[in-house]
Scaffold this motif. Structure first.
Motif, PDB file in Angstrom:
ATOM      1  N   ASP A   1       0.842  -1.198   0.000  1.00 12.32           N
ATOM      2  CA  ASP A   1       0.000   0.000   0.000  1.00 12.32           C
ATOM      3  C   ASP A   1       0.877   1.247   0.000  1.00 12.32           C
ATOM      4  N   VAL A   2       0.358   2.309  -0.607  1.00 17.73           N
ATOM      5  CA  VAL A   2       1.108   3.563  -0.719  1.00 17.73           C
ATOM      6  C   VAL A   2       0.176   4.711  -0.348  1.00 17.73           C
ATOM      7  N   ALA A   3       0.657   5.620   0.509  1.00 17.98           N
ATOM      8  CA  ALA A   3      -0.179   6.721   0.990  1.00 17.98           C
ATOM      9  C   ALA A   3       0.079   8.035   0.274  1.00 17.98           C
ATOM     10  N   ALA A   4       0.877   8.016  -0.777  1.00 20.53           N
ATOM     11  CA  ALA A   4       1.136   9.210  -1.587  1.00 20.53           C
ATOM     12  C   ALA A   4       1.355   8.755  -3.027  1.00 20.53           C
ATOM     13  N   PRO A   5       1.131   9.623  -4.000  1.00 16.28           N
ATOM     14  CA  PRO A   5       1.217   9.205  -5.410  1.00 16.28           C
ATOM     15  C   PRO A   5       2.568   8.600  -5.783  1.00 16.28           C
ATOM     16  N   VAL A   6       2.503   7.513  -6.574  1.00 14.22           N
ATOM     17  CA  VAL A   6       3.695   6.887  -7.153  1.00 14.22           C
ATOM     18  C   VAL A   6       3.431   6.674  -8.642  1.00 14.22           C
ATOM     19  N   PRO A   7       4.477   6.690  -9.466  1.00 12.62           N
ATOM     20  CA  PRO A   7       4.251   6.479 -10.905  1.00 12.62           C
ATOM     21  C   PRO A   7       3.847   5.041 -11.204  1.00 12.62           C
ATOM     22  N   VAL A   8       2.921   4.879 -12.115  1.00 19.09           N
ATOM     23  CA  VAL A   8       2.622   3.564 -12.679  1.00 19.09           C
ATOM     24  C   VAL A   8       3.747   3.216 -13.649  1.00 19.09           C
ATOM     25  N   LEU A   9       4.265   1.997 -13.574  1.00 13.47           N
ATOM     26  CA  LEU A   9       5.349   1.597 -14.456  1.00 13.47           C
ATOM     27  C   LEU A   9       4.895   1.617 -15.911  1.00 13.47           C
ATOM     28  N   ARG A  10       5.853   1.821 -16.807  1.00 11.23           N
ATOM     29  CA  ARG A  10       5.541   1.892 -18.238  1.00 11.23           C
ATOM     30  C   ARG A  10       6.449   0.929 -18.996  1.00 11.23           C
ATOM     31  N   PRO A  11       6.273  -0.378 -18.803  1.00  5.84           N
ATOM     32  CA  PRO A  11       7.166  -1.343 -19.459  1.00  5.84           C
ATOM     33  C   PRO A  11       6.886  -1.459 -20.949  1.00  5.84           C
ATOM     34  N   GLY A  12       7.903  -1.931 -21.671  1.00  2.76           N
ATOM     35  CA  GLY A  12       7.731  -2.228 -23.088  1.00  2.76           C
ATOM     36  C   GLY A  12       7.247  -1.045 -23.891  1.00  2.76           C
ATOM     37  N   LEU A  13       6.339  -1.322 -24.822  1.00  2.00           N
ATOM     38  CA  LEU A  13       5.852  -0.278 -25.722  1.00  2.00           C
ATOM     39  C   LEU A  13       5.010   0.771 -25.012  1.00  2.00           C
ATOM     40  N   LEU A  14       4.548   0.466 -23.786  1.00  6.33           N
ATOM     41  CA  LEU A  14       3.789   1.471 -23.044  1.00  6.33           C
ATOM     42  C   LEU A  14       4.648   2.689 -22.741  1.00  6.33           C
ATOM     43  N   SER A  15       5.966   2.507 -22.685  1.00  4.22           N
ATOM     44  CA  SER A  15       6.856   3.627 -22.406  1.00  4.22           C
ATOM     45  C   SER A  15       6.837   4.657 -23.517  1.00  4.22           C
ATOM     46  N   GLU A  16       6.356   4.258 -24.699  1.00  3.94           N
ATOM     47  CA  GLU A  16       6.311   5.171 -25.832  1.00  3.94           C
ATOM     48  C   GLU A  16       4.903   5.688 -26.104  1.00  3.94           C
ATOM     49  N   SER A  17       3.960   5.418 -25.191  1.00  7.31           N
ATOM     50  CA  SER A  17       2.552   5.719 -25.448  1.00  7.31           C
ATOM     51  C   SER A  17       2.071   6.905 -24.618  1.00  7.31           C
ATOM     52  N   THR A  18       1.048   7.571 -25.139  1.00  6.55           N
ATOM     53  CA  THR A  18       0.341   8.614 -24.413  1.00  6.55           C
ATOM     54  C   THR A  18      -0.971   8.040 -23.908  1.00  6.55           C
TER      55      THR A  18
END
Length: 767
Positions: free
Chosen positions: A156-173
């Protein structure tokens, strides 16, 4: 649960922005401001003086064969999206402009600065042409037992964290995000669905039932093949997708019929819902997920539902479960009404009509129907508009677990229903069976709210200032204020840390986790692929060149892409590492890449010797986050005997059947000798060489593999007069060598000696 339309400066994401646990995707049918018609070819010039401008509003629009010119008369800020065509018709835009394809990069210049945008014909309400601010990414916080935060773990996290962007998602909007009970889905500007979190019933849509703690793509083949997905929504354990042709697809848990396919079977890939009954001939324009029920809004303004119905949450004057869609009752308070937005709660449903009225149905023990009573209703009832909402115009709705939020045109938030965690935000824990105002004397004082969202028992509001506020249950940190304390009044979400410098563009919530999309200032962003479909990770990825004989060359081609929104410049590629000299770099042919463009360069490995050949290349550029971009290189230089073992045994290692001392064909000749003398290690070989007595000398002739000679193998002819003693000698042996291309023939000669007998042998050794 749901989020409201995004702000005026975020029109492109307004109704496609994140959908929550009981998500909603609604469409408001607007008036026609400009009607373009006729079949003659024309060019459309449009200008933007502010991000809120909408140059063209049309009830249906044809772009086929036409060209588009866009003039930018202001400097946009992060998250600004430009709605070129607001299509108030129920169908998608017809075709595309000749010079603007779906997903195309559009560069607009103002004041000497170029700003990049991405074109989508399915923005806004799902059928509008919008130029999207590129590089929008996701952040999450709260409950994470199933990995629904997408940050690679289950804490659990109590403050914002980035969602990972593996693979081709790293190049997506990303264009939208939604939260299910324990899973999350997001959509990219290309229409690809990514999902993560709980998947025990197939709600991630990837064909498996394995949870994921990081995003991966859902299955877009099968029933979705050839379809354009324009919206996603989720329930507790199921997921929904809406396509541009007005069809609905579902996957995940189906124990209550919430997939609407006429069965009770779970599905781990998208399946089309049943359209043989009340949906026959209907075009769906919005979908929403309740806990175990689903809702759909048709372009005729009618609501349909399927799934669990024990409290009347389908609104069809029944409490019987429906495995296929049924129509919500329109003979009572909805008679003559046109519904423009829908939202699903835990066991209730909420709707907004074109005249600004609110209606609800289903479970009401916590007052979530908002009609002043605690009585369940299996048909729609009117939400009270005589108290706090008197004279107000509602523009967005969001159904939580057992509570509701609405947003009015004046930028104020109202709530009703269950309130044991303070989710109504009125600084109390008293439930309300009619709308009340959310506390605006504290953190919300002076704020204009532009978007709302609800979780199971917490609430969210986004202000026009870009600040995000939350209240209610905080047991898993879902309020994002860095604590685990429940809040009965709004508090600001932590905007430092991961969100520093970001602009929130849309908000959503899952059951007990919170999700947002945020944009950053336009900047270059380097991405490197090898091969073309493998995205490398800076400082982590290693490219394997494989194995080859020493002295040979292996080439790998790399692609550099600029996935950012400003020019990527100043490429230099340097090398380091123990074998850096054995790697050479060619290209790229340019030192500047504009947004969404790429270039290639190649790296050649020429192994100077055997064994592992490792190095690192460093790609320098003006990317502020990955400067330089480091990629590990590895390869294996092979000796001649390594190649021989690779050929015969499929493995260059001196081990197993391919070991020097092994004799896999049991012919009494070890592999090293087979290699040295061109034998066959997998089949019986003839004795090595021949021995001839010429009456005076022993002449032993044998053939050497020149590859073995190059590999340093030592050949020695020896003689002895006493086999028992094993005393072998090379004294007096003379050799004659005849060179050939791949072999050399050797004759070793020794005199008979005084004993009258001598024996000869060939000894083959590796130094």
């Amino acid at each position: 649960m749901n989020n409201s339309p995004a702000p005026a400066h975020d029109i492109g994401l307004s109704k496609l922005a994140g959908r929550s646990f009981f998500g909603v995707l609604g469409r408001v049918i607007g008036a026609v401001a400009i009607l373009l018609c006729g079949s003659a070819a024309w060019a459309l010039p449009v200008a933007f003086n502010a991000p809120s401008d909408v140059p063209v509003t049309s009830a249906g629009f044809t772009a086929t064969g036409q060209s588009l010119t866009v003039t930018l008369n202001f400097s946009p800020t992060p998250g600004d999206n430009l709605m070129v065509v607001k299509n108030t018709g129920t169908g998608p835009i017809d075709g595309a402009f000749s010079n603007v394809a779906q997903g195309a990069n559009v560069a607009l210049t103002h004041g000497g600065t170029t700003f990049q945008f991405i074109a989508t014909y399915f923005g806004g309400n799902g059928n509008d042409l919008v130029l999207l601010w590129p590089g929008t990414t996701a952040f999450a916080w709260g409950y994470n037992f199933s990995g629904q935060l997408g940050n690679g773990n289950r804490d659990d996290v109590a403050a914002p964290v980035p969602v990972l962007r593996p693979g081709l998602l790293s190049e997506s909007t990303l264009t939208s995000i939604m939260g299910g009970g324990f899973h999350t889905m997001a959509m990219t500007s290309t229409g690809q669905i990514y999902s993560w979190g709980y998947n025990g019933d197939g709600e991630l849509g990837d064909g498996s039932v394995n949870d994921r703690t990081a995003p991966d793509s859902a299955f877009m083949g099968g029933a979705l093949a050839g379809k354009t997905v324009i919206a996603v929504a989720g329930g507790s354990l199921h997921s929904l997708a809406l396509t541009s042709d007005g069809q609905v697809f579902s996957w995940g848990y189906n124990g209550s019929g919430q997939l609407g396919d006429g069965t009770g079977d779970n599905h781990s890939i998208p399946m089309k819902i049943d359209v043989t009954g009340v949906l026959a001939g209907q075009k769906i324009i919005a979908v929403a997920g309740g806990d175990d029920h689903s809702l759909a809004l048709a372009d005729n303004g009618k609501v349909y539902g399927w799934g669990r119905n024990d409290y009347g949450q389908l609104g069809n004057d029944s409490t019987g479960q429906a495995d296929s869609p049924v129509a919500a009752d329109t003979t009572g308070v909805l008679a003559g009404k046109t519904v423009v937005a829908i939202s699903g709660g835990h066991t209730h449903s909420l709707a907004l009509t074109a005249d600004g009225k609110l209606f609800a149905w289903g479970y009401n023990q916590n007052g979530q129907l908002g009609n002043g009573s605690g009585t369940d209703s299996a048909v729609p009832v009117a939400v009270s508009m005589t108290g706090a909402l008197a004279g107000k115009t509602v523009k967005a709705i969001a159904a939580g677990g057992d509570h509701n939020l609405v947003l009015t045109t004046e930028g104020k938030v109202y709530a009703w229903g269950r309130n044991d965690y303070g989710q109504l935000g009125d600084d109390s824990n008293l439930q309300s069976d009619a709308p009340i105002a959310v506390d605006a004397t504290g953190a919300l004082s002076g704020k204009t709210i532009i978007a709302i969202a609800t979780g199971h028992s917490h609430s969210l509001a986004l202000a026009s200032t870009g600040q995000l506020f939350a209240w209610g249950n905080n047991s898993s940190g879902q309020l994002g204020d860095g604590t685990g304390s429940n809040r009965p009044s709004p508090v600001p979400v932590d905007a430092a840390g991961a969100l520093a410098g970001k602009t929130i563009t849309s908000i959503a919530s899952g059951g007990d986790h919170t999700l947002i999309l945020a944009a950053a200032p336009q900047a270059p962003d380097i991405a490197v692929n090898q091969p073309a479909d493998r995205v490398l990770i800076d400082g982590v990825s290693t490219v394997n060149f494989g194995s080859a004989p020493a002295g040979s060359t292996i080439t790998r081609v790399f692609t550099i892409r600029n996935t950012g929104s400003a020019d990527l410049t100043g490429f230099t590629i340097t090398k380091s590492g123990p074998n850096a000299a054995e790697y050479s770099v060619s290209g790229p042919s340019t030192s500047t890449l504009t947004a969404n463009t790429g270039a290639t360069f190649s790296v050649q490995l020429t192994a100077d010797g055997p064994g592992m050949r490792s190095a690192v290349i460093h790609i320098a550029s003006n990317d502020p986050d990955e400067m330089p971009f480091d990629i590990g290189l590895t390869g294996l230089g092979l000796t001649e005997s390594d190649v021989w073992r690779q050929t015969w045994f499929g493995d260059p290692l001196n081990a197993g059947d391919g070991a020097d001392a092994a004799d896999p064909d049991d012919d009494g000749i070890a592999n090293l000798v087979e290699f040295a003398t061109l034998g066959n290690p997998t089949g019986a070989s003839a004795p090595v060489g021949s021995l001839v007595w010429d009456g005076q000398n022993l002449n032993y002739s044998y053939t050497c593999n020149k590859a073995a000679v190059s590999d340093g193998i030592v050949f020695v002819a020896e003689w002895t007069e006493n086999l028992a003693s094993g005393l072998w000698s090379t004294n007096g042996v003379t050799t004659t060598v005849v060179d050939h291309v791949t072999t050399e023939t050797v004759t070793a000669t020794v005199t008979a000696g005084t004993s009258g007998r001598r024996f000869m042998r060939l000894r083959v050794t590796r130094p």
